[in-house]
Motif scaffolding. Sequence first.
Motif, PDB file in Angstrom:
ATOM      1  N   ALA A  74      17.005  46.355  14.721  1.00 27.64           N
ATOM      2  CA  ALA A  74      17.254  45.667  13.453  1.00 27.64           C
ATOM      3  C   ALA A  74      18.702  45.222  13.345  1.00 27.64           C
ATOM      4  O   ALA A  74      19.002  44.113  12.879  1.00 27.64           O
ATOM      5  CB  ALA A  74      16.889  46.583  12.284  1.00 27.64           C
ATOM      6  N   GLN A  75      19.619  46.074  13.787  1.00 27.42           N
ATOM      7  CA  GLN A  75      21.040  45.722  13.743  1.00 27.42           C
ATOM      8  C   GLN A  75      21.337  44.532  14.653  1.00 27.42           C
ATOM      9  O   GLN A  75      22.120  43.639  14.284  1.00 27.42           O
ATOM     10  CB  GLN A  75      21.888  46.926  14.155  1.00 27.42           C
ATOM     11  CG  GLN A  75      21.859  48.074  13.165  1.00 27.42           C
ATOM     12  CD  GLN A  75      22.506  49.339  13.706  1.00 27.42           C
ATOM     13  OE1 GLN A  75      23.056  49.345  14.816  1.00 27.42           O
ATOM     14  NE2 GLN A  75      22.441  50.420  12.944  1.00 27.42           N
ATOM     15  N   ALA A  76      20.710  44.510  15.829  1.00 28.70           N
ATOM     16  CA  ALA A  76      20.935  43.409  16.765  1.00 28.70           C
ATOM     17  C   ALA A  76      20.433  42.085  16.191  1.00 28.70           C
ATOM     18  O   ALA A  76      21.085  41.045  16.327  1.00 28.70           O
ATOM     19  CB  ALA A  76      20.240  43.710  18.101  1.00 28.70           C
ATOM     20  N   ILE A  77      19.284  42.113  15.525  1.00 30.43           N
ATOM     21  CA  ILE A  77      18.753  40.885  14.925  1.00 30.43           C
ATOM     22  C   ILE A  77      19.668  40.385  13.822  1.00 30.43           C
ATOM     23  O   ILE A  77      19.953  39.183  13.730  1.00 30.43           O
ATOM     24  CB  ILE A  77      17.333  41.128  14.386  1.00 30.43           C
ATOM     25  CG1 ILE A  77      16.365  41.344  15.543  1.00 30.43           C
ATOM     26  CG2 ILE A  77      16.862  39.952  13.532  1.00 30.43           C
ATOM     27  CD1 ILE A  77      14.976  41.724  15.115  1.00 30.43           C
ATOM     28  N   SER A  78      20.153  41.289  12.980  1.00 33.18           N
ATOM     29  CA  SER A  78      21.068  40.886  11.901  1.00 33.18           C
ATOM     30  C   SER A  78      22.333  40.264  12.477  1.00 33.18           C
ATOM     31  O   SER A  78      22.851  39.273  11.937  1.00 33.18           O
ATOM     32  CB  SER A  78      21.417  42.097  11.037  1.00 33.18           C
ATOM     33  OG  SER A  78      20.274  42.604  10.371  1.00 33.18           O
ATOM     34  N   ARG A  79      22.831  40.837  13.572  1.00 37.42           N
ATOM     35  CA  ARG A  79      24.035  40.298  14.203  1.00 37.42           C
ATOM     36  C   ARG A  79      23.769  38.908  14.792  1.00 37.42           C
ATOM     37  O   ARG A  79      24.603  37.995  14.681  1.00 37.42           O
ATOM     38  CB  ARG A  79      24.513  41.258  15.293  1.00 37.42           C
ATOM     39  CG  ARG A  79      25.879  40.881  15.869  1.00 37.42           C
ATOM     40  CD  ARG A  79      26.420  41.972  16.782  1.00 37.42           C
ATOM     41  NE  ARG A  79      25.555  42.236  17.914  1.00 37.42           N
ATOM     42  CZ  ARG A  79      24.806  43.315  18.036  1.00 37.42           C
ATOM     43  NH1 ARG A  79      24.789  44.238  17.083  1.00 37.42           N
ATOM     44  NH2 ARG A  79      24.048  43.488  19.104  1.00 37.42           N
ATOM     45  N   ILE A  80      22.588  38.729  15.382  1.00 36.61           N
ATOM     46  CA  ILE A  80      22.233  37.430  15.962  1.00 36.61           C
ATOM     47  C   ILE A  80      22.120  36.370  14.874  1.00 36.61           C
ATOM     48  O   ILE A  80      22.593  35.238  15.030  1.00 36.61           O
ATOM     49  CB  ILE A  80      20.911  37.550  16.752  1.00 36.61           C
ATOM     50  CG1 ILE A  80      21.147  38.331  18.046  1.00 36.61           C
ATOM     51  CG2 ILE A  80      20.336  36.171  17.060  1.00 36.61           C
ATOM     52  CD1 ILE A  80      19.877  38.695  18.781  1.00 36.61           C
ATOM     53  N   ILE A  81      21.508  36.718  13.748  1.00 39.31           N
ATOM     54  CA  ILE A  81      21.369  35.776  12.634  1.00 39.31           C
ATOM     55  C   ILE A  81      22.738  35.339  12.134  1.00 39.31           C
ATOM     56  O   ILE A  81      22.959  34.168  11.806  1.00 39.31           O
ATOM     57  CB  ILE A  81      20.556  36.417  11.489  1.00 39.31           C
ATOM     58  CG1 ILE A  81      19.104  36.628  11.922  1.00 39.31           C
ATOM     59  CG2 ILE A  81      20.606  35.554  10.227  1.00 39.31           C
ATOM     60  CD1 ILE A  81      18.283  37.454  10.948  1.00 39.31           C
ATOM     61  N   ALA A  82      23.670  36.285  12.104  1.00 41.03           N
ATOM     62  CA  ALA A  82      25.011  35.988  11.590  1.00 41.03           C
ATOM     63  C   ALA A  82      25.836  35.139  12.553  1.00 41.03           C
ATOM     64  O   ALA A  82      26.774  34.460  12.127  1.00 41.03           O
ATOM     65  CB  ALA A  82      25.751  37.286  11.289  1.00 41.03           C
ATOM     66  N   THR A  83      25.478  35.160  13.840  1.00 39.06           N
ATOM     67  CA  THR A  83      26.319  34.484  14.837  1.00 39.06           C
ATOM     68  C   THR A  83      25.662  33.280  15.500  1.00 39.06           C
ATOM     69  O   THR A  83      26.341  32.545  16.230  1.00 39.06           O
ATOM     70  CB  THR A  83      26.737  35.484  15.937  1.00 39.06           C
ATOM     71  OG1 THR A  83      25.563  36.081  16.518  1.00 39.06           O
ATOM     72  CG2 THR A  83      27.609  36.583  15.357  1.00 39.06           C
ATOM     73  N   HIS A  84      24.359  33.055  15.285  1.00 41.32           N
ATOM     74  CA  HIS A  84      23.661  31.939  15.932  1.00 41.32           C
ATOM     75  C   HIS A  84      22.878  31.129  14.902  1.00 41.32           C
ATOM     76  O   HIS A  84      22.024  31.680  14.213  1.00 41.32           O
ATOM     77  CB  HIS A  84      22.682  32.442  16.995  1.00 41.32           C
ATOM     78  CG  HIS A  84      23.336  33.036  18.209  1.00 41.32           C
ATOM     79  ND1 HIS A  84      23.868  34.309  18.215  1.00 41.32           N
ATOM     80  CD2 HIS A  84      23.545  32.530  19.460  1.00 41.32           C
ATOM     81  CE1 HIS A  84      24.354  34.569  19.412  1.00 41.32           C
ATOM     82  NE2 HIS A  84      24.178  33.510  20.183  1.00 41.32           N
ATOM     83  N   ASP A  85      23.150  29.861  14.839  1.00 40.21           N
ATOM     84  CA  ASP A  85      22.358  28.963  13.997  1.00 40.21           C
ATOM     85  C   ASP A  85      21.310  28.218  14.806  1.00 40.21           C
ATOM     86  O   ASP A  85      20.381  27.632  14.242  1.00 40.21           O
ATOM     87  CB  ASP A  85      23.268  27.950  13.301  1.00 40.21           C
ATOM     88  CG  ASP A  85      24.089  28.581  12.189  1.00 40.21           C
ATOM     89  OD1 ASP A  85      23.614  29.564  11.600  1.00 40.21           O
ATOM     90  OD2 ASP A  85      25.201  28.098  11.928  1.00 40.21           O
TER      91      ASP A  85
END
Length: 305
Positions: A192-203
């Motif tokens: 879950a943490q990895a997905i949140s980080r990906i959402i924040a850094t990749h459009d």
Amino acid sequence: MTEITNFRGEATPQSQATRVEAEVAALIQRVGERVRRARERRGIPRRVLSDISGVSPRYLAQLEAGEGNISIGLLQRVASALDHRIEWLIGEEDPWNSEALRVADMFRSSSSDVQQAILRQLNPEPAETLRARRICLLGLRGAGKSTLGALAGQALNIPFVELNGEIEEQAGMPVDEVMALYGQEGYRKLEAQAISRIIATHDSMVLAVAGGIVAEPETYNLLLGHFHTIWLKTSPDEHMSRVRAQGDERPMSGNPEAMEQLRSILTSRETLYARAQAQLDTSGRSVETSLAQLLALIEDRKFLG
């Protein structure tokens, strides 16, 4: 039960202990019954629930019989595997008489169009804005997520990311070691943490995720809300043959029921995978054909704008 009191009318320690024991026994019985009902409602055999949750079949049998004093950590694994919140299993209120659970079941079984209409009402920000140009490939191992995801990323000139790679980078160790050290619950938190980080850094990107992510309600809803999701599906035979073609003999090694278990897992997750915005069947198709169909689907659905 008659309560023993002292001469002042107060409950004695002995009567209090007896009452607590009765309450604990009732709780264990209630949890076991609700786990069994939830499993039967999902149509999941006990051995498949064991595979998904990491809890032994013997322990699950004891739990469902009201004889298993299960730990909170193990119960959380069972709840996650059943797509339930843990409080639904332990609360005094019967969850099957709960309006919230009834609505959740109706939402899960409704069509994609109905689900999207409901989400639009609940979330004032347009779904397309939240999903940006992010694409997520779902499905069991062997469906083609890694192969097609990498090729699609190259063709579309956008990054391709495997979620397990992000988890390994975050944890500083391979996923197998993460599971051994932190267990299923720890792995799900990192996921879950990895997905949140990906959402924040990749459009804009193509993401491939592990097949079991759909059994974690909050994480799966995060994916559905922030990615254009595509379920890559194929037959159980092709799932197994592709995994073995990659040099991994573990699915069949010493397990004559591996194919039956795979079919059961696919059946139990079909409703969850079907929540994806789109589906692509790669059965009997070459990589080139499947890639062309995937790119056409992305273009037709305007997932990249």
